[in-house]
Design a protein around this motif. Structure first.
Motif, PDB file in Angstrom:
ATOM      1  N   TYR A   1      -3.828  -5.874  59.435  1.00 36.72           N
ATOM      2  CA  TYR A   1      -3.092  -7.010  59.970  1.00 36.72           C
ATOM      3  C   TYR A   1      -2.893  -6.833  61.466  1.00 36.72           C
ATOM      4  O   TYR A   1      -2.671  -5.725  61.947  1.00 36.72           O
ATOM      5  CB  TYR A   1      -1.716  -7.143  59.311  1.00 36.72           C
ATOM      6  N   THR A   2      -2.930  -7.946  62.188  1.00 37.15           N
ATOM      7  CA  THR A   2      -2.639  -7.897  63.614  1.00 37.15           C
ATOM      8  C   THR A   2      -1.127  -7.884  63.794  1.00 37.15           C
ATOM      9  O   THR A   2      -0.373  -8.175  62.853  1.00 37.15           O
ATOM     10  CB  THR A   2      -3.230  -9.122  64.332  1.00 37.15           C
ATOM     11  N   LYS A   3      -0.672  -7.608  65.010  1.00 37.12           N
ATOM     12  CA  LYS A   3       0.770  -7.610  65.281  1.00 37.12           C
ATOM     13  C   LYS A   3       1.353  -8.999  65.056  1.00 37.12           C
ATOM     14  O   LYS A   3       2.469  -9.132  64.550  1.00 37.12           O
ATOM     15  CB  LYS A   3       1.041  -7.160  66.713  1.00 37.12           C
TER      16      LYS A   3
ATOM     17  N   GLU B   1       4.715 -12.649  61.735  1.00 38.23           N
ATOM     18  CA  GLU B   1       4.843 -13.869  60.929  1.00 38.23           C
ATOM     19  C   GLU B   1       5.272 -13.545  59.507  1.00 38.23           C
ATOM     20  O   GLU B   1       6.096 -14.257  58.924  1.00 38.23           O
ATOM     21  CB  GLU B   1       3.518 -14.628  60.914  1.00 38.23           C
ATOM     22  N   MET B   2       4.719 -12.489  58.942  1.00 37.20           N
ATOM     23  CA  MET B   2       5.088 -12.110  57.578  1.00 37.20           C
ATOM     24  C   MET B   2       6.554 -11.672  57.510  1.00 37.20           C
ATOM     25  O   MET B   2       7.239 -11.935  56.523  1.00 37.20           O
ATOM     26  CB  MET B   2       4.181 -10.990  57.069  1.00 37.20           C
TER      27      MET B   2
END
Length: 119
Positions: A40-42, A47-48
């Motif tokens: 996952y990107t930062k 967002e999560m």
């Protein structure tokens, strides 16, 4: 890929290297699935973390943590937990649909479940 887990890997835990981990297979003792870790990107992680379910779970865990640190509240919850385990031993109940027991064995899990039912 399903692999037979060697005894030394079982002691290590789930992480094999920076890109892979072992996920135990329920019902097949000694076997695990060799899985790739999600990347996952930062921005995606942020967002999560902003989702409502994550916020609710986070606040629930903070509240349970505060109870565990406070000796008075912890004693009250411990008494409730012991009473619930004694009652559950008198009236045997099957685990729910997700396989969870009627009364959690650990105090932390009991507090979290109790707080979530109160909400």
């Amino acid at each position: 890929m399903i692999v037979h887990v060697a005894s030394f890997l079982e002691s290590i835990g789930g992480s094999i290297d920076s890109e892979h981990w072992l996920r135990p297979i329920p019902g097949r003792t000694g076997y695990a699935a060799y899985c790739r870790k999600p990347q996952y990107t930062k921005k995606q992680k942020k967002e999560m973390a902003e989702r409502p379910a994550v916020k609710a779970f986070s606040s629930l865990c903070k509240e349970a943590s505060a109870i565990m640190r406070d000796p008075v509240q912890k004693a009250e919850w411990t008494a409730k937990h012991i009473a619930a385990k004694q009652e559950a031993s008198k009236h045997q109940r099957m685990p729910d649909a997700k396989g969870r027991p009627a009364v959690p064995e650990r105090l932390w899990d009991y507090i979290r479940r109790g707080l979530s039912k109160q909400r």
